[in-house]
Design a protein around this motif. Sequence first.
Motif, mmCIF file in Angstrom:
data_model
loop_
_atom_site.group_PDB
_atom_site.id
_atom_site.type_symbol
_atom_site.label_atom_id
_atom_site.label_comp_id
_atom_site.label_asym_id
_atom_site.label_seq_id
_atom_site.Cartn_x
_atom_site.Cartn_y
_atom_site.Cartn_z
ATOM 1 N N GLU A 259 -47.931 -7.068 40.725
ATOM 2 C CA GLU A 259 -47.447 -7.194 42.109
ATOM 3 C C GLU A 259 -48.565 -7.321 43.132
ATOM 4 N N LEU A 260 -49.704 -6.723 42.819
ATOM 5 C CA LEU A 260 -50.820 -6.759 43.771
ATOM 6 C C LEU A 260 -51.438 -8.151 43.876
ATOM 7 N N TYR A 261 -51.077 -9.024 42.926
ATOM 8 C CA TYR A 261 -51.681 -10.352 42.901
ATOM 9 C C TYR A 261 -50.679 -11.477 43.181
ATOM 10 N N ALA A 262 -49.404 -11.212 42.965
ATOM 11 C CA ALA A 262 -48.471 -12.348 43.041
ATOM 12 C C ALA A 262 -47.200 -12.082 43.844
ATOM 13 N N ALA A 303 -52.532 -16.861 42.733
ATOM 14 C CA ALA A 303 -51.358 -16.041 42.412
ATOM 15 C C ALA A 303 -50.672 -16.573 41.160
ATOM 16 N N GLY A 304 -50.636 -17.895 41.025
ATOM 17 C CA GLY A 304 -50.015 -18.524 39.856
ATOM 18 C C GLY A 304 -50.738 -18.139 38.569
ATOM 19 N N ARG A 305 -52.069 -18.005 38.648
ATOM 20 C CA ARG A 305 -52.818 -17.584 37.452
ATOM 21 C C ARG A 305 -52.451 -16.159 37.064
ATOM 22 N N ALA A 306 -52.344 -15.298 38.077
ATOM 23 C CA ALA A 306 -51.969 -13.900 37.801
ATOM 24 C C ALA A 306 -50.558 -13.856 37.199
ATOM 25 N N LEU A 307 -49.654 -14.615 37.821
ATOM 26 C CA LEU A 307 -48.283 -14.653 37.333
ATOM 27 C C LEU A 307 -48.246 -15.219 35.912
ATOM 28 N N MET A 333 -47.000 -22.588 42.822
ATOM 29 C CA MET A 333 -47.634 -21.783 41.779
ATOM 30 C C MET A 333 -47.447 -22.383 40.392
ATOM 31 N N LYS A 334 -46.478 -23.300 40.269
ATOM 32 C CA LYS A 334 -46.058 -23.632 38.909
ATOM 33 C C LYS A 334 -47.139 -24.285 38.051
ATOM 34 N N ASN A 335 -47.989 -25.123 38.653
ATOM 35 C CA ASN A 335 -49.025 -25.745 37.824
ATOM 36 C C ASN A 335 -49.977 -24.696 37.262
ATOM 37 N N ALA A 336 -50.364 -23.742 38.117
ATOM 38 C CA ALA A 336 -51.291 -22.702 37.651
ATOM 39 C C ALA A 336 -50.633 -21.814 36.593
ATOM 40 N N VAL A 337 -49.328 -21.551 36.766
ATOM 41 C CA VAL A 337 -48.623 -20.739 35.766
ATOM 42 C C VAL A 337 -48.611 -21.485 34.429
ATOM 43 N N ARG A 338 -48.244 -22.765 34.492
ATOM 44 C CA ARG A 338 -48.174 -23.554 33.248
ATOM 45 C C ARG A 338 -49.529 -23.642 32.565
ATOM 46 N N ASP A 339 -50.586 -23.905 33.369
ATOM 47 C CA ASP A 339 -51.929 -24.013 32.781
ATOM 48 C C ASP A 339 -52.331 -22.709 32.105
ATOM 49 N N THR A 340 -52.024 -21.592 32.769
ATOM 50 C CA THR A 340 -52.409 -20.290 32.210
ATOM 51 C C THR A 340 -51.668 -20.026 30.902
ATOM 52 N N VAL A 341 -50.379 -20.358 30.902
ATOM 53 C CA VAL A 341 -49.596 -20.138 29.682
ATOM 54 C C VAL A 341 -50.138 -21.015 28.552
ATOM 55 N N ARG A 342 -50.457 -22.262 28.882
ATOM 56 C CA ARG A 342 -50.989 -23.172 27.867
ATOM 57 C C ARG A 342 -52.305 -22.636 27.301
ATOM 58 N N ALA A 343 -53.131 -22.066 28.188
ATOM 59 C CA ALA A 343 -54.451 -21.614 27.748
ATOM 60 C C ALA A 343 -54.394 -20.264 27.028
ATOM 61 N N LYS A 344 -53.422 -19.418 27.392
ATOM 62 C CA LYS A 344 -53.504 -18.029 26.900
ATOM 63 C C LYS A 344 -52.431 -17.580 25.931
ATOM 64 N N ALA A 345 -51.287 -18.273 25.920
ATOM 65 C CA ALA A 345 -50.238 -17.810 24.998
ATOM 66 C C ALA A 345 -50.592 -18.255 23.580
#
Length: 389
Positions: A259-262, A303-307, A333-345
Amino acid sequence: MKQSWNQSSMKHENKRLVLQQIIADEPISRADLAKRCGLNKATVSSLVAELMDESLVKEAGIGESSGGRRPVLLYFSREAGYALGLNVEAATVEAALTDLKGTIISQETFPAGDTAYESTLRTMEEALDWAQKVVPASPHGIIGVGVAVPGMIDRSGTVLNAPNLQWRDRPLKHDLEDRLKLPVLIENEANAGAYREYQTRPDADESLVYISIGTGIGAGIVLNGSLYRGQSGYAGEIGHMTLDFQGPRCTCGNSGCLELYASEPALVEKARGSGLEDCKDFDSLVNSAGNGHELALSLFTEAGRALGSGVVSAIHAYDTKHIIIASRGGEWMKNAVRDTVRAKALPHYRDDLDLVFLDTRLPVASLGVAGLMVDEFLKGQNAVEKGRE
Ligand SMILES: [Zn+2]
């Protein structure tokens, strides 16, 4: 005596099964219904007759014939009653009136003035007055009121803590039933949203995680076709998932929570602290991003990266195909969320992942909690029947 109870309980279960099958597969003939339920035709006919007496099932139309007489088809009487769903937000109560199959009949937003408990109760009474004016005539009328609240709710319908409303230990179900003289169901806002998504997504599997982002961040989790509430009813507090254990202190007492980030207030605060001093509120930050303001865009990306990290943890924990994110800033936020999921999941999880960003202008939580109220009503109808026997 024992046997008679068993028989009655079995009849109750069968009636529920028959009704559920009609709701899922309407229009359907009695013969098909018997096959799908694995019951004999006489049993199905007698249960259908009872459901027709209760105005929950009706006959109409004529089905395809496989030779011989063409069968009469059964429908669920979706207009036999209506449910009112209310979503309590910091400044408003959002109301949606639905039929028994979740179709929206009418919606309205009521300004609450402030978040004080008493005045919010009055706003909810106003919402019911409105619903009683717009509801079509029907055998069961308004069957109950579902209320979605952004907070922790216990099993008795008491709001233990809703930080954004500043409510603590409020017996909301009890107080509302007292005033509204109708059955009331209280549910966490993210749970309500998750349930609506589960009910209405044609492609929905049995499991999904719905993440709602506003003043706080919460998740509703549907596992194997039902809401997962956890052992005490508090599952899904993913806003307080730790992203950085050495991070800043959170109001929950922990450090570095998502919550503190997103969350919306976190972004507004960051905007003000980094040169966007005139950022009034979250809407104005969304507008700045829409106008291509670079600083606003980079705040949403961060925020998208944190999310995204939170989403990765949710995927690893629950392994659901669908992750649905409801946020007014989702677009940015969606591009950053997608990129993070692609890189980390982990690859096995992300291969089939369906990551959806939801249009938050839809009254998802009100509709979801209305749907839960309908389920309670339909179960209760049968329970009454059971009590009579
Ligand atoms: Zn926290």
